[in-house]
Design an enzyme around this catalytic site. Structure first.
Site, PDB file in Angstrom:
ATOM      1  N   SER A  74      -3.426   5.730  -1.154  1.00 35.72           N
ATOM      2  CA  SER A  74      -3.821   4.657  -0.237  1.00 35.72           C
ATOM      3  C   SER A  74      -4.921   3.838  -0.891  1.00 35.72           C
ATOM      4  O   SER A  74      -6.055   4.305  -1.041  1.00 35.72           O
ATOM      5  CB  SER A  74      -4.342   5.249   1.072  1.00 35.72           C
ATOM      6  N   HIS A  91       0.167   2.423  -2.112  1.00 32.93           N
ATOM      7  CA  HIS A  91       0.260   2.159  -0.667  1.00 32.93           C
ATOM      8  C   HIS A  91      -0.869   1.194  -0.309  1.00 32.93           C
ATOM      9  O   HIS A  91      -2.048   1.500  -0.477  1.00 32.93           O
ATOM     10  CB  HIS A  91       0.121   3.488   0.080  1.00 32.93           C
ATOM     11  N   ASP A  99      -2.846  -0.759   2.424  1.00 29.92           N
ATOM     12  CA  ASP A  99      -3.180  -0.812   3.852  1.00 29.92           C
ATOM     13  C   ASP A  99      -3.763  -2.173   4.192  1.00 29.92           C
ATOM     14  O   ASP A  99      -4.885  -2.499   3.792  1.00 29.92           O
ATOM     15  CB  ASP A  99      -4.204   0.284   4.178  1.00 29.92           C
ATOM     16  N   MET A 139      -5.167  -4.642   6.956  1.00 33.24           N
ATOM     17  CA  MET A 139      -5.772  -4.602   8.302  1.00 33.24           C
ATOM     18  C   MET A 139      -6.344  -5.973   8.631  1.00 33.24           C
ATOM     19  O   MET A 139      -6.997  -6.589   7.786  1.00 33.24           O
ATOM     20  CB  MET A 139      -6.895  -3.568   8.321  1.00 33.24           C
ATOM     21  N   HIS A 199       1.621  -1.474   4.101  1.00 38.30           N
ATOM     22  CA  HIS A 199       1.523  -0.963   5.473  1.00 38.30           C
ATOM     23  C   HIS A 199       0.728  -1.993   6.266  1.00 38.30           C
ATOM     24  O   HIS A 199      -0.492  -2.085   6.122  1.00 38.30           O
ATOM     25  CB  HIS A 199       0.815   0.408   5.433  1.00 38.30           C
ATOM     26  N   MET A 232      -1.017  -3.282   9.223  1.00 36.86           N
ATOM     27  CA  MET A 232      -1.653  -2.983  10.513  1.00 36.86           C
ATOM     28  C   MET A 232      -2.211  -4.305  11.036  1.00 36.86           C
ATOM     29  O   MET A 232      -3.422  -4.529  11.048  1.00 36.86           O
ATOM     30  CB  MET A 232      -2.745  -1.914  10.320  1.00 36.86           C
ATOM     31  N   MET A 291       1.878   7.964  11.775  1.00 32.35           N
ATOM     32  CA  MET A 291       0.420   7.974  11.609  1.00 32.35           C
ATOM     33  C   MET A 291      -0.127   9.300  12.126  1.00 32.35           C
ATOM     34  O   MET A 291       0.144   9.690  13.261  1.00 32.35           O
ATOM     35  CB  MET A 291      -0.220   6.838  12.416  1.00 32.35           C
ATOM     36  N   ASP A 339       0.844   9.569   7.210  1.00 30.51           N
ATOM     37  CA  ASP A 339      -0.295   8.777   6.728  1.00 30.51           C
ATOM     38  C   ASP A 339      -1.535   9.078   7.557  1.00 30.51           C
ATOM     39  O   ASP A 339      -1.580   8.795   8.745  1.00 30.51           O
ATOM     40  CB  ASP A 339       0.085   7.284   6.842  1.00 30.51           C
TER      41      ASP A 339
END
Ligand code: DX5
Ligand code: ZN
Length: 234
Positions: free
Chosen positions: A20, A45, A47, A49, A78, A80, A149, A184
């Protein structure tokens, strides 16, 4: 079709460790990518946000696009974010291989999953801890990757939630063998085996990897812990 795409892009044996990048050293991003490549991690990966869907802000498509030419590793985004349908093309253009959106952000994700598939990207769907598996059930066949998650999305370094295990088990019975089942949040040496035993075959790891001096040793140890428990993709 989705499965062929997945297998041609993610050319690696299972279990997969997906670092991550939220927890990497951003001051040395290029070096971190080199070290992960040397450690034989086959995935990054990302993330993303937005400070709205989750109470934190990370980075976006521009950063991913700049890292893309540095490595051939599989790029797993990913998202979010709220309203991911408004931004999805930026992540496709940035060179992501798979893109995962949250069911809580897109209650009817069929169009966005189809769009990803048509665009040559492996479509992924994520569920947060409080969301029941039934919410994503109608869309499982349209996904190449399902992400469970095991912490509330928004921050790295949280403790693994045992309540994710029955969800992983349930999903394993519902998806095709060829669909990735990813977990995750809070995955490390103490938790990876139980997540693997529940049916996960793809493990997002932040703190437990980036806190180690030698990524190669850490990746190997995590793979070994997961391996005996993990079913391979067929
Ligand atoms: C949480 C992110 C995770 C997280 C993983 O919102 O999706 O990828 O950063 O980090 P650790 O392994 O530290 O929980
Ligand atoms: Zn993530």
């Amino acid at each position: 079709m989705i499965n062929q795409k997945l297998q041609s892009k993610l050319n690696t044996p299972f279990p997969v460790i997906a670092p991550s990048m939220l927890k990497c050293d951003f001051g040395n991003l290029h070096r971190e990518v080199e070290l992960l490549e040397a450690a034989e991690a086959s995935v990054l990966h990302w993330d993303v946000m937005d400070g709205h869907f989750v109470p934190n802000l990370s980075y976006g498509a521009l950063l991913i696009e700049r890292v893309r030419p540095l490595t051939k590793m599989f790029f797993d985004a990913h998202l979010m974010v709220s309203n991911p349908e408004e931004y999805i093309d930026e992540y496709i253009k940035a060179g992501c291989d798979s893109i995962t959106v949250h069911i809580e952000a897109v209650p009817d994700p069929q169009d966005i999953l189809d769009h990803m598939n048509k665009s040559g990207v492996v479509p992924g769907l994520a569920i947060s801890p409080k969301t029941p598996v039934e919410m994503i059930e109608p869309y499982l066949e349209s996904c190449g990757l399902i992400l469970v998650m095991s912490v509330e999305p928004g921050f790295g370094g949280q403790s693994f939630m045992e309540s994710s295990l029955p969800k992983i088990k349930q999903l394993k019975t519902m998806i095709a063998n060829s669909t990735i089942l990813s977990v995750d949040g809070g995955i490390g040496m103490e938790t990876i085996a139980e997540a693997a035993a529940a049916g996960a075959n793809y493990f997002v790891v932040g703190s437990a990897l980036f806190s180690q001096a030698d990524y190669s040793i850490a990746v190997n140890e995590l793979v070994e812990k997961a391996r005996s428990q993990t079913a391979s993709l067929t």
